[in-house]
Design a protein around this motif. Structure first.
Motif, mmCIF file in Angstrom:
data_model
loop_
_atom_site.group_PDB
_atom_site.id
_atom_site.type_symbol
_atom_site.label_atom_id
_atom_site.label_comp_id
_atom_site.label_asym_id
_atom_site.label_seq_id
_atom_site.Cartn_x
_atom_site.Cartn_y
_atom_site.Cartn_z
ATOM 1 N N GLU A 263 0.832 -1.210 0.000
ATOM 2 C CA GLU A 263 0.000 0.000 0.000
ATOM 3 C C GLU A 263 0.863 1.256 0.000
ATOM 4 O OE1 GLU A 263 -3.596 0.052 2.589
ATOM 5 O OE2 GLU A 263 -2.837 -1.911 3.229
ATOM 6 N N VAL A 274 -6.152 0.571 -6.589
ATOM 7 C CA VAL A 274 -5.774 -0.428 -5.584
ATOM 8 C C VAL A 274 -7.017 -1.174 -5.120
ATOM 9 C CG1 VAL A 274 -4.733 -0.827 -3.324
ATOM 10 C CG2 VAL A 274 -3.813 0.959 -4.827
ATOM 11 N N ILE A 276 -7.909 -4.165 -2.277
ATOM 12 C CA ILE A 276 -7.411 -4.961 -1.169
ATOM 13 C C ILE A 276 -8.459 -6.020 -0.822
ATOM 14 C CG2 ILE A 276 -6.575 -4.939 1.208
ATOM 15 C CD1 ILE A 276 -5.830 -1.995 0.785
#
Length: 308
Positions: A263, A274, A276
């Motif tokens: 990150e 991004v 996750i």
């Protein structure tokens, strides 16, 4: 393009030259399209051949209209190169350069729209290439290796001590021109192996099973000398120089490429998406997470490098 009118594809097995060594590359070409297609160039992670689940991703991308090239590094899988199972970081980066160059020579390819796709160690490779001058149109980095020291710390002192003697012996053998001392790439906790976290061996077994492979179909070792160099290889150092869009997919419980470090590197990239997910390093490749992961990748491709 709807699911009903997605083009099919044909696969050919080809070769490209990398410093005089033949590297095997499977080329997936979509059928039923007339315009030059963007190309996705793909390679696997630490010591792993392309046959372990990468074809599943390639088929999804090819059905969506992308030309896909899936290659093995020299010394691994179906590529040439002696000694076998020699992981040389510098050579693998050159293999990436030559694979992309080969993609640009193919008929039916839009040579200005080449995507670098890498997972784990190769996720670091595509970030490195993008940050050091490769003209990618976009990059997909799945559970990428981004920081060598963080990876060593994540390995833990005990596991590092177990593999260190093999690494030193192999380096000495290399200097003497002798055959490599090998170490297992994956093992159970307590084994002398590069990856021996509790999820490593079960994850490896799932990858093999879903690839239609079994233990022993491909060697699962690596010349141990590379372990002396992993701590020095940090693709995140050039992340701020990446100019193309990047998709980075991170696993929250990743014991190989820690999420917090990934990150931090992602924040250095100017155009980054991004995602996750909860799970470990080996979860993106297999059910139940694989469909989610590949759907995110396909959405990113359609948004940043659309098929015309």
């Amino acid at each position: 393009m709807s699911a009903d009118d997605q083009p099919e594809y044909r696969r050919t097995d080809e070769w490209f030259d990398s410093e005089g060594v033949r590297c095997a590359v499977a080329v997936y070409r979509p059928t039923g399209t007339s315009a030059d297609a963007p190309a996705v160039v793909m390679a696997h992670g630490f010591g792993t051949p392309r046959a372990v689940r990468l074809y599943a991703y390639a088929e999804v991308f090819a059905r969506a209209g992308y030309t896909v090239l899936v290659f093995d590094y020299r010394h691994f899988g179906d590529s040439d190169g002696q000694p076998r199972q020699l992981l040389d970081i510098g050579k693998q980066l050159v293999d990436w350069t030559n694979a992309v160059a080969y993609a640009r020579t193919l008929d039916g390819i839009d040579s200005a729209r080449i995507v670098g796709w890498g997972t784990s160690f190769a996720g670091g490779h595509v970030l490195t290439r993008a940050g050091t001058g490769e003209n990618f149109a976009a990059v997909i980095a799945q559970v990428p290796h981004v920081d060598g020291l963080a990876a060593v710390r994540a390995t833990g002192l005990r596991r590092t001590i177990r593999v260190a003697p093999s690494a030193v012996v192999d380096q000495i053998r290399a200097l003497l021109g002798r055959s490599p001392r090998y170490v297992e790439s994956v093992g159970a906790p307590g084994d002398v192996a590069v990856m021996s976290t509790p999820d490593a061996a079960p994850g490896r077994d799932l990858l093999l099973a879903e690839s239609g492979l079994k233990a022993g179909d491909y060697p699962e070792t690596v010349a141990a000398r590379v372990l002396l160099r992993i701590g020095l290889y940090s693709p995140g150092k050039t992340a701020s120089d990446i100019a193309c869009p990047v998709l980075m997919q991170i696993m929250s419980e990743d014991a190989v490429t820690p999420a917090a470090v990934a990150e931090k590197v992602a924040r250095k990239i100017s155009d980054v998406t991004v995602h996750i997910h909860k799970g470990g390093h080996f979860d993106p490749y297999v059910q139940p997470l694989f469909p989610v992961i590949v759907a995110e990748q396909l959405e990113f491709l359609k948004r940043t490098v659309p098929v015309r």
